[in-house]
Design a protein around this motif. Sequence first.
Motif, PDB file in Angstrom:
ATOM      1  N   ASP A   1       0.825  -1.246   0.050  1.00 51.90           N
ATOM      2  CA  ASP A   1      -0.035  -0.093   0.131  1.00 51.90           C
ATOM      3  C   ASP A   1       0.813   1.166   0.087  1.00 51.90           C
ATOM      4  O   ASP A   1       0.745   2.216  -0.894  1.00 51.90           O
ATOM      5  CB  ASP A   1      -1.097   0.016   1.019  1.00 51.90           C
TER       6      ASP A   1
ATOM      7  N   THR B   1       2.760   1.864  -3.404  1.00 53.66           N
ATOM      8  CA  THR B   1       1.719   2.309  -4.409  1.00 53.66           C
ATOM      9  C   THR B   1       1.354   3.649  -4.185  1.00 53.66           C
ATOM     10  O   THR B   1       1.372   4.502  -5.051  1.00 53.66           O
ATOM     11  CB  THR B   1       0.545   1.330  -4.477  1.00 53.66           C
ATOM     12  N   ILE B   2       1.185   4.169  -2.924  1.00 54.27           N
ATOM     13  CA  ILE B   2       0.642   5.290  -2.539  1.00 54.27           C
ATOM     14  C   ILE B   2       1.770   6.571  -2.737  1.00 54.27           C
ATOM     15  O   ILE B   2       1.424   7.698  -3.423  1.00 54.27           O
ATOM     16  CB  ILE B   2       0.021   5.528  -1.005  1.00 54.27           C
TER      17      ILE B   2
ATOM     18  N   ASP C   1       4.079   6.280  -4.510  1.00 55.46           N
ATOM     19  CA  ASP C   1       4.565   6.487  -6.074  1.00 55.46           C
ATOM     20  C   ASP C   1       3.547   7.330  -6.930  1.00 55.46           C
ATOM     21  O   ASP C   1       3.647   8.074  -7.554  1.00 55.46           O
ATOM     22  CB  ASP C   1       4.541   4.961  -6.834  1.00 55.46           C
ATOM     23  N   LYS C   2       2.253   7.091  -6.342  1.00 53.48           N
ATOM     24  CA  LYS C   2       1.152   8.026  -7.017  1.00 53.48           C
ATOM     25  C   LYS C   2       1.347   9.614  -6.291  1.00 53.48           C
ATOM     26  O   LYS C   2       1.289  10.342  -7.087  1.00 53.48           O
ATOM     27  CB  LYS C   2      -0.245   7.540  -6.368  1.00 53.48           C
ATOM     28  N   MET C   3       2.057   9.767  -5.184  1.00 47.47           N
ATOM     29  CA  MET C   3       2.373  10.999  -4.769  1.00 47.47           C
ATOM     30  C   MET C   3       3.758  11.502  -5.327  1.00 47.47           C
ATOM     31  O   MET C   3       4.138  12.459  -5.122  1.00 47.47           O
ATOM     32  CB  MET C   3       2.408  11.037  -3.430  1.00 47.47           C
ATOM     33  N   LYS C   4       4.483  10.641  -6.073  1.00 47.46           N
ATOM     34  CA  LYS C   4       5.595  11.006  -6.772  1.00 47.46           C
ATOM     35  C   LYS C   4       6.673  11.375  -5.892  1.00 47.46           C
ATOM     36  O   LYS C   4       7.668  12.132  -6.100  1.00 47.46           O
ATOM     37  CB  LYS C   4       5.427  11.905  -7.964  1.00 47.46           C
TER      38      LYS C   4
ATOM     39  N   ARG D   1       4.064  13.463   3.795  1.00 48.28           N
ATOM     40  CA  ARG D   1       3.780  12.459   2.683  1.00 48.28           C
ATOM     41  C   ARG D   1       3.991  10.995   3.286  1.00 48.28           C
ATOM     42  O   ARG D   1       3.182  10.113   2.968  1.00 48.28           O
ATOM     43  CB  ARG D   1       4.060  12.946   1.384  1.00 48.28           C
TER      44      ARG D   1
ATOM     45  N   ALA E   1       0.957   8.389   3.564  1.00 52.35           N
ATOM     46  CA  ALA E   1       0.921   7.131   2.939  1.00 52.35           C
ATOM     47  C   ALA E   1       0.683   5.848   4.107  1.00 52.35           C
ATOM     48  O   ALA E   1      -0.168   5.139   3.850  1.00 52.35           O
ATOM     49  CB  ALA E   1       2.020   6.601   2.271  1.00 52.35           C
TER      50      ALA E   1
ATOM     51  N   TYR F   1      -6.705   1.210   3.685  1.00 51.65           N
ATOM     52  CA  TYR F   1      -6.621   0.157   2.509  1.00 51.65           C
ATOM     53  C   TYR F   1      -6.228  -1.271   2.846  1.00 51.65           C
ATOM     54  O   TYR F   1      -6.488  -2.302   2.144  1.00 51.65           O
ATOM     55  CB  TYR F   1      -5.548   0.963   1.317  1.00 51.65           C
TER      56      TYR F   1
END
Length: 138
Positions: free
Chosen positions: A56, A59-60, A62-65, A105, A109, A117
């Motif tokens: 989780d 992945t989170i 990665d989406k937040m860069k 961040r 996450a 999640y």
Amino acid sequence: MTEFLLQNTHGSHFYMKTPSGHDIHVDTDPEFLGYDSGAKPMEYLIAGLGGCTGIDVVTILDKMKVKYDALNLRILTERSEEHPKKYTKIHIIFEFKGKDLPMDRLQRAAQLSQEKYCGATATFRGSTEMTYEVKIVE
């Protein structure tokens, strides 16, 4: 409904081909008819929890860069002395390595995983004291 079939091969050793096609061996100590040829069942629970929340978070982020050099999860546990010897406390430490990491961040996450999640965390919640923290290590 998903079926999981564990086959008793000898003593206390069980083998399972997961629904996703991977092999798992479950065993225990010789004093309980085991051969110490696989992880113990309760160890798999913690590995599943760590994998669930770790995936989780990765992945989170990665989406937040958010880029980091490494992520390790340290999971500290306590179990009851009496049967059933269930986990009574689980503390997860998310250890990140990297330069100039955005702590807000990283914490967000971890929070999203733990509170929304991660199905493994949700499974333990209510019967086990669950805590976590985020650290940046050098």
